[in-house]
Each structure stands twice: as C-alpha cells, then as structure tokens.
Design a protein around this motif. Structure first.
Motif, PDB file in Angstrom:
ATOM      1  N   LEU B  16      48.337  37.421  39.477  1.00  0.00           N
ATOM      2  CA  LEU B  16      47.253  38.077  38.642  1.00  0.00           C
ATOM      3  C   LEU B  16      47.088  36.900  37.658  1.00  0.00           C
ATOM      4  O   LEU B  16      46.895  38.080  36.739  1.00  0.00           O
ATOM      5  N   GLY B  17      46.721  35.806  37.220  1.00  0.00           N
ATOM      6  CA  GLY B  17      46.397  34.674  36.633  1.00  0.00           C
ATOM      7  C   GLY B  17      45.905  33.960  37.323  1.00  0.00           C
ATOM      8  O   GLY B  17      45.698  33.967  38.185  1.00  0.00           O
ATOM      9  N   ALA B  18      45.559  33.056  36.288  1.00  0.00           N
ATOM     10  CA  ALA B  18      44.699  31.462  36.748  1.00  0.00           C
ATOM     11  C   ALA B  18      45.039  30.366  36.214  1.00  0.00           C
ATOM     12  O   ALA B  18      45.971  30.216  35.166  1.00  0.00           O
ATOM     13  N   ALA B  34      47.441  39.116  43.421  1.00  0.00           N
ATOM     14  CA  ALA B  34      48.770  39.877  43.504  1.00  0.00           C
ATOM     15  C   ALA B  34      48.901  40.057  45.199  1.00  0.00           C
ATOM     16  O   ALA B  34      50.275  39.260  45.670  1.00  0.00           O
ATOM     17  N   GLU B  35      48.546  39.316  45.697  1.00  0.00           N
ATOM     18  CA  GLU B  35      48.458  39.211  47.238  1.00  0.00           C
ATOM     19  C   GLU B  35      48.725  37.583  47.751  1.00  0.00           C
ATOM     20  O   GLU B  35      48.463  37.827  48.827  1.00  0.00           O
ATOM     21  N   GLU B  37      46.614  35.989  47.450  1.00  0.00           N
ATOM     22  CA  GLU B  37      45.571  34.684  47.462  1.00  0.00           C
ATOM     23  C   GLU B  37      44.697  34.296  46.682  1.00  0.00           C
ATOM     24  O   GLU B  37      45.023  34.194  45.706  1.00  0.00           O
ATOM     25  N   GLY B  55      40.375  35.251  31.776  1.00  0.00           N
ATOM     26  CA  GLY B  55      40.548  37.661  32.062  1.00  0.00           C
ATOM     27  C   GLY B  55      41.515  37.688  32.604  1.00  0.00           C
ATOM     28  O   GLY B  55      42.459  37.181  33.019  1.00  0.00           O
ATOM     29  N   ILE B  56      40.802  39.164  32.921  1.00  0.00           N
ATOM     30  CA  ILE B  56      42.276  40.216  33.380  1.00  0.00           C
ATOM     31  C   ILE B  56      42.229  39.916  35.070  1.00  0.00           C
ATOM     32  O   ILE B  56      40.669  40.463  35.389  1.00  0.00           O
ATOM     33  N   VAL B  57      43.128  39.751  36.062  1.00  0.00           N
ATOM     34  CA  VAL B  57      42.932  39.799  37.435  1.00  0.00           C
ATOM     35  C   VAL B  57      43.156  41.122  38.102  1.00  0.00           C
ATOM     36  O   VAL B  57      44.064  41.849  37.432  1.00  0.00           O
ATOM     37  N   MET B  58      41.865  41.597  39.270  1.00  0.00           N
ATOM     38  CA  MET B  58      43.262  42.668  39.296  1.00  0.00           C
ATOM     39  C   MET B  58      41.839  42.524  41.112  1.00  0.00           C
ATOM     40  O   MET B  58      40.769  42.246  41.306  1.00  0.00           O
ATOM     41  N   GLY B  59      42.731  43.476  42.324  1.00  0.00           N
ATOM     42  CA  GLY B  59      42.511  42.588  43.478  1.00  0.00           C
ATOM     43  C   GLY B  59      41.671  41.537  43.595  1.00  0.00           C
ATOM     44  O   GLY B  59      42.097  40.289  43.596  1.00  0.00           O
ATOM     45  N   ARG B  60      40.365  41.600  44.287  1.00  0.00           N
ATOM     46  CA  ARG B  60      39.962  39.994  44.224  1.00  0.00           C
ATOM     47  C   ARG B  60      38.967  39.941  43.186  1.00  0.00           C
ATOM     48  O   ARG B  60      37.639  39.543  42.723  1.00  0.00           O
ATOM     49  N   LYS B  61      39.132  40.747  42.105  1.00  0.00           N
ATOM     50  CA  LYS B  61      38.173  40.155  41.003  1.00  0.00           C
ATOM     51  C   LYS B  61      39.173  39.833  39.231  1.00  0.00           C
ATOM     52  O   LYS B  61      39.790  40.265  39.711  1.00  0.00           O
ATOM     53  N   ALA B  63      37.954  39.826  35.247  1.00  0.00           N
ATOM     54  CA  ALA B  63      37.278  40.793  33.818  1.00  0.00           C
ATOM     55  C   ALA B  63      36.886  39.817  32.992  1.00  0.00           C
ATOM     56  O   ALA B  63      38.071  38.928  32.308  1.00  0.00           O
ATOM     57  N   ASN B  68      33.847  41.313  29.264  1.00  0.00           N
ATOM     58  CA  ASN B  68      34.265  42.740  29.981  1.00  0.00           C
ATOM     59  C   ASN B  68      33.387  42.418  31.078  1.00  0.00           C
ATOM     60  O   ASN B  68      33.675  43.943  32.416  1.00  0.00           O
TER      61      ASN B  68
END
Ligand SMILES: Cc1cc2nc3c(=O)[nH]c(=O)nc-3n(C[C@H](O)[C@H](O)[C@H](O)COP(=O)(O)OP(=O)(O)OC[C@H]3O[C@@H](n4cnc5c(N)ncnc54)[C@H](O)[C@@H]3O)c2cc1C
Lengths: 817, 111
Positions: B16-18, B34-35, B37, B55-61, B63, B68
C-alpha cells in the motif's frame, strides 16, 4: 370432534419449499395429517438464501434457522434429519430411507430442490473442489478460508458472485472465472454488468471474463483452473457455481413423469395424483425455478390442495432479482432491453454517484427495469411491471422514481421512497408476498417498533433482504420515529463515525483488517477518507497496543513535514511556548544556508517555518536541528500544534500569572498527541489576552484569582469565540482540566472535526457534565490522556534523522537513464 | 522491443505504498498494492502535478496528496467526476525483481 382418522403425509426434503408448504398446510388444516419429514441434511429447516450472508460472516447458522426442532415437536411432526430417502414404492405407498426406515404414506410430497450443475471437466473429483448449496459446502469453504488459501470461483451469476464476495470477506484472495463477457448477463444488461464488475474489482475481486474453463489443474488436489485461451488461474479452493438442475431422483424412484424437472400441473400434483412436488425439483409449463418467490406461490397452492381445496391453481408470478452483496445494489425485473421497434428504453446515468437505471417501456406499460447503485425504487417499478399498469401519465418522470413520478408537478418532492404514496396492496416483500397494508396492520396491532419485530411477525424482508429499506421506511412512517441515519463515514461503509468508534471498543477490534471485516467494509483496503480516520480511532482506543499504520496516514504525517504545492516540504521545529534561544536561532540559520532553503518565515503559532525543503534532504535537516536540541513542532499533524503565550507576570506590568511558564508546561504535557484534528492552545497572562486565547481550542486566561479556562474557539474560516468552561485556582488544575478535555475530544470527536464543531455537536452541557460535575470521571480522563502520552512522546525527527525509521520514504528506489 | 530495466525488488516498496525512480522521462512512481500487484505511473497528478507517490494507496488506486484526486494505477485515469490522465508505464514482477519497461513508455508518451 372430527372422528376421521388422520391421513399420513410424508415429505421428502426438509428445505425451503417443503417446510413452507407444511407451514401453509398447518395454517389451513392443522389436524388433517400425521406428518413425517425426511431431510438429507442433518439440520432443521434453514434459510438457504442466507448462506451467502453466513459465508460473508454477516450471519451465523443459528440466525438462519427458520424452524428449530421445537417447532417440529410442537406441531407433532416427525423429523428424520440426516436420513435421505432412497426408494419409493408408489404401489404400496411406502418410502425407504438410507437408514432402512420404511414409512407408509397416503400423500407424498417431493421437495428435494436441485443439484449444482457440474461442467464435464477433467479433474472435478479432486479434493479442493466445492459447490455452493448447503451448510456442508459452507463448512468446507470456511475451512479453506481459515487456511488462508486462494480461491477460484467458476461462474459469474448470482451464486458465484455471492460466493466470491463471501470468500473475499473471509480474507481469501479470490479470482472469478466467467464464461460470458459481462457478469450476471441473464439478469443485467451490459452496462449494469460492467458497473458491477468495476465495483467488485475495486473491492479486490479479480475477474477473468470470457473465460472458458478447460480443466482443473493439479494431481493430488486442485491447484487452479486452466482456461481454453491459455490463461491459468491458481487456487487451492475451486468453487463451481455455474448453475443448478432440478434434483429429479425421487421422481424417478416414484416413477412419475419427468422432463427437466418433475412435471407438475397447476395443482402441483405429479402424474401420480397422490404425489405432489414443489420447489426447485419441479417443472411447470416448461419452466424450472431458482428463486423463492414463485416457490412460495407453489407452496400455497400445494398446501391448499393437500387441505382439500379443489380450485387453487398455480401461476408463475413475475420475477425480480437482487444480488446480496452488502453495499452493492442491483435490481432487475422483466425485460433487460428493448426487443423490437415498439419497445423504448429510457436510461439515466449519474456516473459520479455510480447510479444507472434503464427502463423498458412497451406502449404505455413498463415491461422491464434494471437498476444499479440506487435500488430504492425497485419495488415500485416491479409493482408497475407486475400490475401491467398504464404509465402514460407519468411517462416523462418515470425514470426518476416514485418520489417524482407520483407528484403532479415534478418539482414537488424529493426523490426516493414515498411511503405515503404507496397503496395498501403494493407488494413490498417479493420473496414472502407481503403488502404494505399487511405491514402497516401488523405494526399497529402488535405495537412493533423494530425491523426485527416486523420481520418476525410479517416475514417481510426476512428472506433476501432487498426490501429492507422499504420496510424500514414504512416502520418509520407508521411509528413516526426519526429514521434519519447518521452521516456515513465514506463510500466504503454504511456506518457513521460514532458507530465505528463504539464497535472498536465493544467488539475489541484492534486491527484495521478486523475492523473492516467486523463492520462489513465494502472495499478491501478502505479509501483515503476512512483509512486515516480508522487509524486514528484505533490508535486512540488502544494506546501502546495498536501499531500505527503509516500507510493510512496522509503524507504530512508520514514524513513529519508539510507537503507544499510544488512537492517540496516545510519544516517547523518546536519552540516551547514560543520561547527560543540564540543557539536555536543559529542552528536554524545554518540549516537554511546549508540546504538552500528558500524561505524562512515566522508563523502565527510563534515559531519559525523553513519552506521549500526537498524531500530527500528532510532527514539531514532534522539531524542538524536535533543537534541543537530542536524537535518536531508537529506543524503537519492532526495533533497538538502550538501553545501560544504572552510574556506574563515575568516581564509584563499587567501580567497576573506566569503565562509563559504555564504554556510551556501545557505544551510539554501535550506534545506528540494525536487528535481528531489539529489542536491549538494559548495562555494569556491577563484579560487583555495578547495570546488570543479566545479563538483557540483550549484557552487559558490568567486573572488575579487564578485561571479562566475557555474551550472550542477557532480562528479559521468560521471564526468562533470560545465558551467559558470554568475558573481554576492552581496550575496543577489547569493541567488536569485541559488534559481531561483534550482526552474527551480525542475519544468523542469525529476524525477531521475541530473542537468548535465537536462542542456544538455534543453541547457544552455534556462537556461540563463530564469535566466539571464528575470528579472521578475527569481524573480518569486525565489518567487516560497521560497513559496515551507515554507512548506518543518520541520525537519523530530523531527517529528518522539517523536513517532508522522509514528510510525508504526519503530515497529513490533507482536512478535509470 | 521493450528494454526492461531492473529497478529493485518488490520488497523495497511497502505494501500500500510507493517508491520513486528517476528516469529520462522524469520521475516515475512505482506502487505496490495490498495484494502485491505493482504498477508504475509518471509521478504527476493530471490535476496540478502532485507527486502521486506520496498518496494513499487503496485497491488499485491512489489518492493524490495535494487535492485528493483518485488515480487508477493501471490506466493512469482520474476517477469521475475528475478528468485527466497520467502516463502508465510497463512494469513487471519477475520472481520478485521489478522490471520497468521504458521503451514501451516512450511509445505511449509520444504517441
Ligand atoms: C447460496 C444461495 C443463495 C441464494 N439466494 C437466493 C436469493 O437471494 N433469492 C432467491 O429467491 N433465491 C435464492 N436462492 C435459491 C433458493 O435458496 C432456492 O430457490 C430454494 O432454497 C429452493 O427450495 P427447495 O425447497 O426447492 O430446495 P432446498 O431448499 O434445496 O431444499 C431441498 C432439500 O431437500 C433435501 N433432499 C434432497 N434429496 C433428498 C432425499 N432423497 N431425501 C431427503 N432429503 C433430500 C436437500 O438436502 C435439501 O435440504 C439461493 C440459493 C443458494 C444456494
């Protein structure tokens, strides 16, 4: 007394159709039969529909039992659960069970449901392959989920999607293989199916559409599936949910007429007049069944006939579909698309809200509806379709739903459910055939006040749950209760902040994953709105236990600096109470020179801001500042920012107390604390109030007799002057009362709610009751604050300057050309 | 032909990061979901060039940290109602090694 000896009724299948027929029969003719029920499953009668909810962890098996064993006893029904019938002799009128038991009948009812359809694939007998039909299947799936394996679901219809979602909710990575290009293609049009896939994809399901399964991979046990186009999908659990076919075994055993299903007439009798059949095992007029609504109709007719009625006859009602995935709202009924030139499609889209509606109109009648995202009007459209009602009058407003269409003028009412406008005979619960009138009547006569009571008494919304909002609206309408739901946190949940905070404490939820699972979060990872909020709530609830999730913090709190519009950062060292020294100022000047920091600015909070620092320089900047004893000022945090002071009695000729020293004490006590939003304090040495304490979250104004404490001020967009809380006499009291208020706000504030709106929401009286009138409570708040602080007061800059914590945040992964 | 450049391992990126990679095309953000990818995007939000890597990573997105906007990691497109797109780059995970395909990017970026 009736002296006619009772007849013997034997029911094969202890499922939904069989027991509904028995319930209807008992209501009509309670003493006509001695009833014996055989069920292959070792359970009493349960609501099969709700297995999806059990799989998803939203319900327990106990919650879905329709008739417990006591019900059988009370009604003198002999139940053989876990004993399947294996033979029927229609000549001698006896059935034989697997246990060897033989029972004679006068009338026999076949209600054996259906079997999962299995594709002719190599490898289907391997361990790890399951279907989705009964409690035993659920047990297998849950065991696999426990072992944290991967799942592949074959089939993108209702059942497959609900299985996939349930497994995902149980923490398994899930892939879904579907033969067609879009999901649920039999119930949804392409657009709604695409939206559905998008939303489920966002929640972390992986889709392989247009995927023809060729074989199961694995030799000892299933290891995945191989698709005809060469793709492979790994998985230790393979759920096959491609459809069902009527279970006709008992029809064959009784030697009655069979086609796809056991053939029945309008009276629900088979070709043998003493043998009836209901449910998914039957075929009526060329049709077989897979939803409960028509089955309830069959049960009624069959019960009437068994009770001696000679006219009751079955007609298949119009059907509607709903997917039971929490938070995904899909509805369809009738035609999915225009079939010829005479049909018209009316479409409405609101992409931002994720709402899609399509109506199919033929002449002046509505013949089909597909709704996605907002299904509140589903029941109403379904009524129009079933009733074959003339919609010419409201044709142009129809697409906006009942709230608009029923008005004489379209501007008159807000969209949504209009309970008052519903006629009494409007059918609310399609599964159980309950009308609005019946619900209103039950609420009035029985004094019902909760949804569960309405369910228990009327069965409305007790099956698939689609009509729950409507039933709730009727309940609110009749009882006059305020149904206004609290504001939800974000699109990922239907819960409000307070509910979530209570659940964290009540259910002792200590990780973000547990929380999202327990509260049915709709997205796998949450979003940028809820993640920081949940992280704060957990941190506040479990100090010292919960591990701060940096991935759920905004960048400023992650790198302990403020991001600026050009992607550089600003750095503000703490200056306790606004007091500094020449050595500190020199260190700041040196850092500004050394790192070419373009702007140095004095802030409103009595400290110095260094603006334009490059991200990769941050650790070194902090290191240099640390050397001079400067620590993070948390100028970026939803936490304590500054304590502004004036010089007070030490220098000022008006000063009444040592406001500077008191400010420093407050700041030393509170620095490092995380709060729902930023918190600013000020201490003024006299009522002239040079530190502007009356627009701070907590203000202390020194007077001759002691200290006036004021709270809930704000100097931002909406200026709010503080409310006076109390007058205190010692510095120790100031520390205790300030910390107690801070803790109360920490425990009750909604994330991103400053103290000003918080105070207006809960009321000053509430705060006075907690802080002033409850001495023990205040002391406990104070103690909780200090306890939390014992874990919070580590300088984040020191942790990072040495390259220890989060070093990856500040370096590129690679430089390539 | 795509020129695959080894930029590190998946373990170098927090879930969940970059992380960022400096390239001839400018700064590239590589994300890990999270998975597990991985995705790569030019590190500029289509709105005001905000660094998406923060940004905040969620699913494949993700923010964007500035205002935002929510950007799809796979396509680079902004979520409705916002409109815009940043350039996605080819990135593959080969047994934990991350390979960035810069030629493939150039093709997208230029045309
Ligand atoms: C997971 C899931 C979700 C569903 N969701 C919905 C929904 O949202 N809406 C909806 O309308 N429908 C839904 N359905 C379909 C609905 O559950 C069925 O239509 C309904 O259960 C059919 O009732 P039945 O009595 O014909 O079959 P069943 O309920 O399956 O009952 C048949 C029973 O007979 C037993 N049996 C079979 N052979 C023998 C034998 N020889 N001797 C003794 N017993 C035997 C079986 O073990 C079974 O217990 C869902 C089904 C499933 C599996």
């Amino acid at each position: 007394m009736n002296s006619v000896p009772r007849q013997r009724l034997v029911v094969i299948g202890n499922g939904m159709a069989g027991m509904r027929t028995v319930e209807e029969l008992l209501a009509r003719a309670p003493v006509r039969y001695d009833i014996t029920v055989f069920g292959a499953e070792p359970h009493p009668n349960y609501n099969r529909i709700m297995l999806s909810s059990v799989l998803a962890g939203e319900k327990q098996i106990d919650d879905i039992i329709i008739n417990p064993r006591a019900w059988y006893t009370q009604n003198a029904i002999t139940l053989h659960a876990g004993d399947a019938v294996i033979g029927i002799d229609a000549k001698t009128k006896t059935v034989t069970a697997a246990s060897g038991l033989r029972v004679a009948y006068d009338k026999l009812l076949l209600a054996t449901g259906s079997k999962p359809l299995m594709p002719p694939l190599p490898g289907l007998d391997l361990p790890g392959i399951v279907t989705f039909r009964d409690i035993a299947d659920i047990d297998k799936m849950l065991a696999a989920a426990e072992a944290k394996q991967r799942a592949v679901v074959i089939g993108g219809g209702l059942l497959g999607l609900e299985a996939a979602w349930g497994l995902k909710r149980r923490g398994m990575p899930v892939a879904l293989v579907h033969l067609m290009p879009t999901l649920m293609e039999r119930q949804l049009d392409t657009e709604a199916g695409t939206l559905l896939q998008r939303d489920l994809d966002e929640r972390g399901l992986h889709f392989f559409t247009s995927g023809q399964t060729e074989r199961i991979i694995g030799s000892e046990r299933a290891e995945g599936v191989a698709l005809a186009d060469g793709r492979t999908v790994p998985g230790d659990l393979v759920v096959v949910a491609i459809g069902i076919r009527p279970n006709v075994d008992m029809g064959k055993a009784a030697d009655v007429d069979i086609n796809r299903g056991i053939l029945v007439g309008d009276d629900m009798a088979t070709s043998d007049p003493d043998i009836y059949a209901v449910g998914e095992c039957v075929e009526h007029n060329g049709q077989v069944f897979g939803l409960v609504a028509p089955i309830w109709e069959q049960a009624k007719v069959c019960a009437a006939r068994l009770a001696g009625d000679t006219v009751a006859s079955y007609v298949t009602p119009a059907l509607s579909t709903r997917l039971k995935i929490t938070g995904i709202d899909v509805f369809s009924a009738g035609k999915l698309a225009a079939e010829d030139d005479g049909d018209e499609e009316v479409v409405f889209r609101d992409a931002a809200k994720g709402v899609y509606r399509k109506l199919v109109v033929r002449g002046n009648r509505l013949v089909g509806a597909v709704l996605y995202g907002d299904v509140a009007d589903g029941g109403w459209y379904f009524d129009l379709i079933k009733g074959n009602k003339d919609v010419a009058e409201m044709r142009d407003r129809l697409i906006f739903g009942q709230g608009f269409a029923d008005q004489d003028c379209c501007g008159g009412s807000k969209a949504g459910l209009n309970v008052a406008a519903m006629t009494d005979d409007t059918q609310v619960c399609g599964c159980n055939g309950v009308s609005k009138g019946a619900i209103v009547k039950a609420i009035g006569e029985k004094g019902l006040t909760t949804l569960d009571e309405v369910r228990a008494h009327t069965k409305a919304s007790a099956s698939c749950g689609m009509c729950t909002p409507t039933v709730q609206a009727i309940l609110s309408f009749v009882t006059g209760s305020d149904a206004a739901a609290p504001e939800v946190m974000c699109k990922c949940t239907d819960h409000g902040h307070d509910h979530v905070r209570h659940a964290i404490l009540d259910q002792r939820l200590k990780t973000m994953a547990d929380l999202r699972e327990a509260l049915g979060w709709k997205t796998a990872d949450g979003c940028a709105k809820c993640r920081p909020a949940l992280n704060y709530y957990l941190l506040c609830a479990w100090p010292g236990e919960y591990v701060d999730d940096y991935r759920s913090r905004f960048i400023n709190e992650r790198v302990h600096a403020n991001i600026q519009k050009d992607g550089t950062y600003s750095v503000i060292p703490r200056m306790w109470g606004g007091v500094t020294t020449p050595a500190e100022l020199r260190a700041i000047a040196d850092v500004a020179d050394k790192f070419n920091i373009p702007t140095v600015k004095v802030t409103g909070g009595q400290r110095i801001d260094l603006l334009g620092v490059k991200k990769q320089d941050l650790p070194a900047v902090w290191g240099d500042l640390n050397q001079a004893g400067l620590v993070s000022g948390h100028g970026y945090a939803k936490g304590l920012r500054t304590v502004k002071t004036c010089v007070g009695s030490e220098w000022c000729r008006f000063g009444t107390q040592d406001s500077t020293a008191l400010g420093i004490k407050l700041e030393k006590m509170m620095w490092g604390s995380w709060t729902p939003h930023k918190v600013k304090l000020a201490v003024s040495g006299c009522p002239r109030n040079c530190a502007e304490a009356t627009i701070k979250d907590i203000g202390i104004i020194c007077v001759e007799a002691g200290y006036d404490m004021v709270i809930g001020g704000n100097g931002g967009i909406e200026v709010r002057v503080t409310d006076p809380l109390t007058r205190l006499t010692t510095e120790a009291e100031v520390l205790e009362y300030s910390a107690a208020f801070m803790q109360l706000y920490r425990e009750e504030g909604h994330y991103l709610e400053r103290t000003a709106p918080y105070l207006e929401r809960v009321g000053l009286a509430h705060i006075k009751a907690r802080i002033l009138e409850d001495d023990a409570g205040r002391k406990a708040l104070y103690a909780r604050f200090l306890f939390a602080q014992s874990f919070a007061q580590d300088d984040p800059w020191a942790e990072r300057a040495g390259g220890g914590v989060d070093a990856h945040e500040f370096q590129s992964l690679a430089v390539v050309s | 032909m795509t020129n695959w450049i080894d930029i590190g391992t998946i373990a170098d990126i927090p879930r969940l990061g970059a992380r960022t990679v400096e390239t001839a095309l400018g700064q590239v953000a590589v994300f890990r979901t999270a998975e597990d990818e991985v995705f790569a995007l030019i590190n500029k939000c289509p709105h005001k060039n905000g660094p998406l890597s923060e940004g905040i990573v969620m699913g494949r997105k993700v923010a964007c940290p500035l205002h935002n906007w929510v950007i799809d990691l796979n396509s680079g497109h902004a979520d409705a109602p916002d409109e815009g797109c940043t350039t996605p780059l080819a990135l593959k995970d080969e047994g934990g090694r991350l390979l960035l395909g810069l030629d493939a990017v150039a093709a997208v970026a230029h045309g």
